[in-house]
Design an enzyme around this catalytic site. Structure first.
Site, PDB file in Angstrom:
ATOM      1  N   GLY A 147      41.232  -2.902 160.651  1.00  0.00           N
ATOM      2  CA  GLY A 147      41.944  -3.377 161.829  1.00  0.00           C
ATOM      3  C   GLY A 147      40.942  -3.754 162.908  1.00  0.00           C
ATOM      4  O   GLY A 147      39.730  -3.736 162.675  1.00  0.00           O
ATOM      5  N   SER A 148      41.448  -4.094 164.077  1.00  0.00           N
ATOM      6  CA  SER A 148      40.575  -4.512 165.189  1.00  0.00           C
ATOM      7  C   SER A 148      39.926  -3.297 165.846  1.00  0.00           C
ATOM      8  O   SER A 148      40.220  -2.148 165.489  1.00  0.00           O
ATOM      9  CB  SER A 148      41.416  -5.258 166.230  1.00  0.00           C
ATOM     10  OG  SER A 148      42.329  -4.361 166.840  1.00  0.00           O
TER      11      SER A 148
ATOM     12  N   LYS B  64      40.814   3.344 163.849  1.00  0.00           N
ATOM     13  CA  LYS B  64      40.299   3.451 162.482  1.00  0.00           C
ATOM     14  C   LYS B  64      39.508   4.730 162.270  1.00  0.00           C
ATOM     15  O   LYS B  64      39.722   5.451 161.301  1.00  0.00           O
ATOM     16  CB  LYS B  64      39.393   2.254 162.149  1.00  0.00           C
ATOM     17  CG  LYS B  64      40.099   0.911 162.172  1.00  0.00           C
ATOM     18  CD  LYS B  64      39.151  -0.208 161.771  1.00  0.00           C
ATOM     19  CE  LYS B  64      37.954  -0.340 162.690  1.00  0.00           C
ATOM     20  NZ  LYS B  64      38.310  -0.641 164.083  1.00  0.00           N
ATOM     21  N   THR B  65      38.544   4.974 163.163  1.00  0.00           N
ATOM     22  CA  THR B  65      37.703   6.157 162.973  1.00  0.00           C
ATOM     23  C   THR B  65      38.522   7.434 163.165  1.00  0.00           C
ATOM     24  O   THR B  65      38.318   8.420 162.460  1.00  0.00           O
ATOM     25  CB  THR B  65      36.506   6.115 163.935  1.00  0.00           C
ATOM     26  OG1 THR B  65      35.727   4.947 163.646  1.00  0.00           O
ATOM     27  CG2 THR B  65      35.621   7.340 163.758  1.00  0.00           C
TER      28      THR B  65
ATOM     29  N   ASP C 134      31.831   4.990 157.460  1.00  0.00           N
ATOM     30  CA  ASP C 134      32.380   4.398 158.678  1.00  0.00           C
ATOM     31  C   ASP C 134      31.606   3.117 159.023  1.00  0.00           C
ATOM     32  O   ASP C 134      30.502   2.900 158.527  1.00  0.00           O
ATOM     33  CB  ASP C 134      32.286   5.412 159.824  1.00  0.00           C
ATOM     34  CG  ASP C 134      33.222   5.064 160.972  1.00  0.00           C
ATOM     35  OD1 ASP C 134      34.183   4.297 160.760  1.00  0.00           O
ATOM     36  OD2 ASP C 134      32.992   5.573 162.093  1.00  0.00           O
ATOM     37  N   GLU C 135      32.199   2.280 159.875  1.00  0.00           N
ATOM     38  CA  GLU C 135      31.559   1.040 160.343  1.00  0.00           C
ATOM     39  C   GLU C 135      31.104   0.171 159.173  1.00  0.00           C
ATOM     40  O   GLU C 135      29.995  -0.384 159.168  1.00  0.00           O
ATOM     41  CB  GLU C 135      30.350   1.381 161.238  1.00  0.00           C
ATOM     42  CG  GLU C 135      30.660   2.342 162.373  1.00  0.00           C
ATOM     43  CD  GLU C 135      31.330   1.685 163.580  1.00  0.00           C
ATOM     44  OE1 GLU C 135      31.712   0.495 163.477  1.00  0.00           O
ATOM     45  OE2 GLU C 135      31.466   2.355 164.594  1.00  0.00           O
TER      46      GLU C 135
ATOM     47  N   ASN D 251      31.739  -2.709 158.205  1.00  0.00           N
ATOM     48  CA  ASN D 251      31.423  -4.121 158.460  1.00  0.00           C
ATOM     49  C   ASN D 251      29.947  -4.337 158.769  1.00  0.00           C
ATOM     50  O   ASN D 251      29.450  -5.454 158.685  1.00  0.00           O
ATOM     51  CB  ASN D 251      32.276  -4.656 159.609  1.00  0.00           C
ATOM     52  CG  ASN D 251      32.248  -3.765 160.831  1.00  0.00           C
ATOM     53  OD1 ASN D 251      32.932  -2.718 160.844  1.00  0.00           O
ATOM     54  ND2 ASN D 251      31.450  -4.114 161.838  1.00  0.00           N
TER      55      ASN D 251
ATOM     56  N   CYS E  55      47.503  -5.191 172.521  1.00  0.00           N
ATOM     57  CA  CYS E  55      46.863  -6.281 173.243  1.00  0.00           C
ATOM     58  C   CYS E  55      46.752  -5.939 174.729  1.00  0.00           C
ATOM     59  O   CYS E  55      47.756  -5.589 175.364  1.00  0.00           O
ATOM     60  CB  CYS E  55      47.656  -7.567 173.045  1.00  0.00           C
ATOM     61  SG  CYS E  55      46.977  -8.967 173.969  1.00  0.00           S
TER      62      CYS E  55
ATOM     63  N   CYS F 231      48.982  -8.820 176.793  1.00  0.00           N
ATOM     64  CA  CYS F 231      50.443  -8.947 176.756  1.00  0.00           C
ATOM     65  C   CYS F 231      51.166  -7.711 176.248  1.00  0.00           C
ATOM     66  O   CYS F 231      52.394  -7.638 176.338  1.00  0.00           O
ATOM     67  CB  CYS F 231      50.840 -10.150 175.904  1.00  0.00           C
ATOM     68  SG  CYS F 231      50.614  -9.888 174.139  1.00  0.00           S
TER      69      CYS F 231
HETATM   70 ZN   LIG Z   1      48.532 -10.667 173.559  1.00  0.00          ZN
END
Ligand SMILES: [Zn+2]
Length: 195
Positions: free
Chosen positions: A15-16, A21-22, A91-92, A94, A148, A151
Site C-alpha cells: 500500500g501507500s 504496513k509496518t 520490511d521496506e 521496495n 487522503c 479529500c
Molecule cells: Zn483525495
C-alpha cells in the site's frame, strides 16, 4: 493466516505510505511470538530512520531487525544468517534489488512463513519493483489504504512534495535523507509535476 499445506508461504503487506504496513507486519510478528514461533526480521541498509536494527512504525512500535545490504545480491545474507526461525519478516521491500523475489521463494519452499512489507507504487504512481513481483508470486496479499490528506477518501498513492511543490516526474525514485516530505493521496488528488 493458516497453513493449508505443509510447505511455507509468502505474505505481502503493501500500500501507500501511512497505510499502516509496518504496523500490520509487527502485529503479525507479535502473534507469531505469542504462539511460541521463532521470528527473524530484516530491514534494508538504506533505511536508518529508526536506528540500524529496529523495525519502526509511524505508530511508534518496533521490533529488533537485522540490517542487510539492499543492493544486488546482498539480500541473500538473509538466508545466510537464519538459524532455523519459522517466520521471516522483511520490511521496506521496495528498497531491495530484484534478488529479494528469489530469496522469498527459496525461504517459502524451505517451509518458512515469509512476510514481506513494502510500497507497491513509487511517488509517480508506477509499480515499485520488486514488490509487484512479490505480489505475483505470494500466496497472500493485503493491500492497505491510507486516508487522503486532501479529500479524506481512501488513499492508495504516495505524494512526494519538494519545497512545497509536487515532485517532478524526473526525480530519482529513491532519495534518502533529502529535504522532501510525503503525504498519502487518492488517485484524484495525487499530482506528478511534468513541466
Ligand atoms: Zn483525495
Amino acid at each position: 493466516m493458516h497453513a493449508i499445506t505443509n510447505s511455507g508461504w509468502v505474505e505481502v503487506i503493501t500500500g501507500s505510505m501511512f497505510s499502516g504496513k509496518t504496523e500490520e507486519l509487527l502485529r503479525r510478528l507479535r502473534r507469531a511470538e505469542i504462539a511460541g514461533q521463532s521470528v527473524a526480521a530484516f530491514t534494508p541498509a538504506i533505511d536508518d530512520r529508526f536506528g540500524q536494527e529496529t523495525l519502526g512504525s509511524h505508530a511508534g512500535s518496533s521490533w529488533q531487525a537485522t540490517v542487510v545490504d539492499n543492493d544486488g545480491a546482498g539480500v541473500w545474507d538473509v538466508v545466510d544468517v537464519l538459524d532455523g526461525e519459522e517466520v521471516v519478516a522483511i520490511d521496506e521491500a521496495n528498497f531491495f534489488d530484484p534478488p529479494l523475489v528469489d530469496v522469498a521463494q527459496e525461504l517459502a519452499s524451505a517451509g518458512r512463513r515469509v512476510i514481506v512489507s513494502g510500497l507497491d507504487q513509487t511517488y509517480r504512481g508506477d509499480p515499485y519493483e520488486p514488490v509487484p513481483q512479490l505480489i505475483a508470486t505470494a500466496e497472500y496479499v493485503d493491500k492497505l489504504q491510507a486516508i487522503c490528506t486532501i479529500c479524506g477518501e481512501p488513499a492508495t498513492r504516495t505524494q512526494r512534495i519538494v519545497d512545497g511543490q509536487p515532485a517532478h516526474v524526473d526525480e530519482p525514485t529513491t532519495i534518502v535523507g533529502a529535504d522532501e516530505s510525503y503525504e498519502a493521496r487518492c488517485r484524484n488528488c495525487h499530482v506528478v509535476r511534468t513541466e
